[in-house]
Design a protein around this motif. Structure first.
Motif, PDB file in Angstrom:
ATOM      1  N   GLU A   1      28.413   9.918  -5.449  1.00 18.79           N
ATOM      2  CA  GLU A   1      27.432  11.001  -5.380  1.00 18.79           C
ATOM      3  C   GLU A   1      26.872  11.321  -6.762  1.00 18.79           C
ATOM      4  OE1 GLU A   1      26.402  11.857  -2.381  1.00 18.79           O
ATOM      5  OE2 GLU A   1      27.857  10.319  -1.818  1.00 18.79           O
ATOM      6  N   VAL A   2      27.710  11.230  -7.794  1.00 23.58           N
ATOM      7  CA  VAL A   2      27.224  11.385  -9.161  1.00 23.58           C
ATOM      8  C   VAL A   2      26.149  10.345  -9.447  1.00 23.58           C
ATOM      9  CG1 VAL A   2      27.848  11.147 -11.602  1.00 23.58           C
ATOM     10  CG2 VAL A   2      29.352  12.406 -10.057  1.00 23.58           C
TER      11      VAL A   2
ATOM     12  N   ARG B   1      24.337   8.726  -7.261  1.00 21.04           N
ATOM     13  CA  ARG B   1      23.167   9.000  -6.423  1.00 21.04           C
ATOM     14  C   ARG B   1      22.281  10.065  -7.069  1.00 21.04           C
ATOM     15  NH1 ARG B   1      23.225   7.479  -1.365  1.00 21.04           N
ATOM     16  NH2 ARG B   1      25.501   7.627  -1.249  1.00 21.04           N
ATOM     17  N   ASP B   2      22.897  11.120  -7.594  1.00 17.63           N
ATOM     18  CA  ASP B   2      22.140  12.186  -8.253  1.00 17.63           C
ATOM     19  C   ASP B   2      21.423  11.664  -9.499  1.00 17.63           C
ATOM     20  OD1 ASP B   2      23.106  13.898  -6.324  1.00 17.63           O
ATOM     21  OD2 ASP B   2      24.689  14.737  -7.599  1.00 17.63           O
TER      22      ASP B   2
ATOM     23  N   TYR C   1      34.241  15.613  -6.633  1.00 15.23           N
ATOM     24  CA  TYR C   1      32.878  15.216  -6.251  1.00 15.23           C
ATOM     25  C   TYR C   1      32.785  13.726  -6.488  1.00 15.23           C
ATOM     26  CZ  TYR C   1      27.744  15.524  -5.998  1.00 15.23           C
ATOM     27  OH  TYR C   1      26.420  15.382  -5.644  1.00 15.23           O
TER      28      TYR C   1
ATOM     29  N   VAL D   1      21.337  17.509 -13.795  1.00 15.80           N
ATOM     30  CA  VAL D   1      21.651  16.854 -12.520  1.00 15.80           C
ATOM     31  C   VAL D   1      22.934  17.419 -11.894  1.00 15.80           C
ATOM     32  CG1 VAL D   1      20.444  14.687 -12.981  1.00 15.80           C
ATOM     33  CG2 VAL D   1      22.766  14.995 -13.829  1.00 15.80           C
TER      34      VAL D   1
ATOM     35  N   THR E   1      23.066  20.320  -9.883  1.00 16.70           N
ATOM     36  CA  THR E   1      22.826  21.271  -8.791  1.00 16.70           C
ATOM     37  C   THR E   1      23.654  20.937  -7.561  1.00 16.70           C
ATOM     38  OG1 THR E   1      20.568  21.671  -9.563  1.00 16.70           O
ATOM     39  CG2 THR E   1      21.086  22.281  -7.291  1.00 16.70           C
ATOM     40  N   ARG E   2      23.574  19.692  -7.098  1.00 10.43           N
ATOM     41  CA  ARG E   2      24.314  19.308  -5.888  1.00 10.43           C
ATOM     42  C   ARG E   2      25.810  19.257  -6.161  1.00 10.43           C
ATOM     43  NH1 ARG E   2      25.103  14.714  -2.236  1.00 10.43           N
ATOM     44  NH2 ARG E   2      24.714  13.256  -3.928  1.00 10.43           N
ATOM     45  N   LEU E   3      26.163  18.875  -7.367  1.00  5.28           N
ATOM     46  CA  LEU E   3      27.580  18.853  -7.758  1.00  5.28           C
ATOM     47  C   LEU E   3      28.203  20.236  -7.570  1.00  5.28           C
ATOM     48  CD1 LEU E   3      28.903  17.262 -11.051  1.00  5.28           C
ATOM     49  CD2 LEU E   3      29.612  19.544 -10.380  1.00  5.28           C
TER      50      LEU E   3
ATOM     51  N   ALA F   1      18.396   9.563  -8.527  1.00  6.34           N
ATOM     52  CA  ALA F   1      17.301  10.431  -8.097  1.00  6.34           C
ATOM     53  C   ALA F   1      16.584  11.042  -9.295  1.00  6.34           C
ATOM     54  CB  ALA F   1      17.832  11.529  -7.169  1.00  6.34           C
ATOM     55  N   ALA F   2      17.362  11.448 -10.292  1.00  8.10           N
ATOM     56  CA  ALA F   2      16.768  12.059 -11.483  1.00  8.10           C
ATOM     57  C   ALA F   2      15.965  11.048 -12.286  1.00  8.10           C
ATOM     58  CB  ALA F   2      17.865  12.670 -12.357  1.00  8.10           C
TER      59      ALA F   2
END
Length: 205
Positions: free
Chosen positions: A103-104, A106-107, A99, A61, A63-65, A110-111
């Motif tokens: 957002e962590v 949120r990721d 980061y 998880v 990628t966006r980070l 999603a996972a």
């Protein structure tokens, strides 16, 4: 209901544990007393050290980070009229990534949703039974209905004030605490950064 690991707390710690377990083929159920929107509405700090970054990578998880986070090789410390820089890279050969914890989370949500992970929201009256036995289980209520989870392990990821810590027998529980003589004040400002790295400022006020 039965699972291998019952996780109490659906914040970043509980979600990350659930995701890491899933990577290794271990089933889990996450219990969260609030709604998903409520959890994502809690604004927290966002300086991630390399240990957490590596765990996020292992959990798949990050990628966006890596694409949206800001890498900082040091930080500035401001005290009265003086400012000096601490070079993380030079002293530790490590950096940090800025980061947001939101957002962590949120990721991780999603996972877990992509993997059809089991998260039960708005649970109440959570009680851990038999924490000092080999047959521990968790009871709770959802929508006024009594529920029970039997698990091989119960992981308490619900923080200092959660039910998990209180469920550990007093003759077993050990607490370690250090109190610092200062507090933090965070202000969100929609303005350009004054520096490309973090500035920690101390004020007599």
């Amino acid at each position: 209901m039965r699972t291998q690991v019952a996780i109490i707390g659906g914040g970043p710690s509980g979600l990350l544990l659930s995701q890491l377990l899933d990577v290794h083929g271990i089933d889990s159920v996450v219990l969260e007393r609030k709604t998903k929107d409520y959890v994502l509405g809690r604004i927290r700090a966002g300086v991630l050290e390399q240990g957490l970054v590596r765990l996020m990578e292992q959990a798949g998880v990050a990628t966006r980070l890596h694409s949206e986070g800001y890498r900082h090789d040091g930080a500035l410390v401001s005290y009265e009229n003086e400012t000096f820089r601490i070079d993380f890279a030079a002293h530790t050969r490590q950096s940090v990534i800025v980061y947001g914890q939101t957002e962590v989370t949120r990721d991780l949500y999603a996972a877990r949703e992509a993997a059809n992970g089991k998260i039960i929201y708005e649970v109440e009256d959570v009680v851990i039974h038999g924490a000092d036995t080999d047959a521990a289980h968790v009871t709770f209520t959802v929508d006024g209905k009594d529920r029970r989870i039997d698990a091989d392990f119960i992981a308490g990821c619900d923080g200092f004030h959660g039910v998990s810590r209180q469920s550990i027998p007093l003759d077993v529980r050990r607490e370690y605490e250090k109190l610092y003589p200062f507090g933090w004040l965070g202000i969100l400002s929609e303005t350009p950064p004054v520096n490309h790295e973090l500035i920690y400022a101390s004020s007599k006020r």
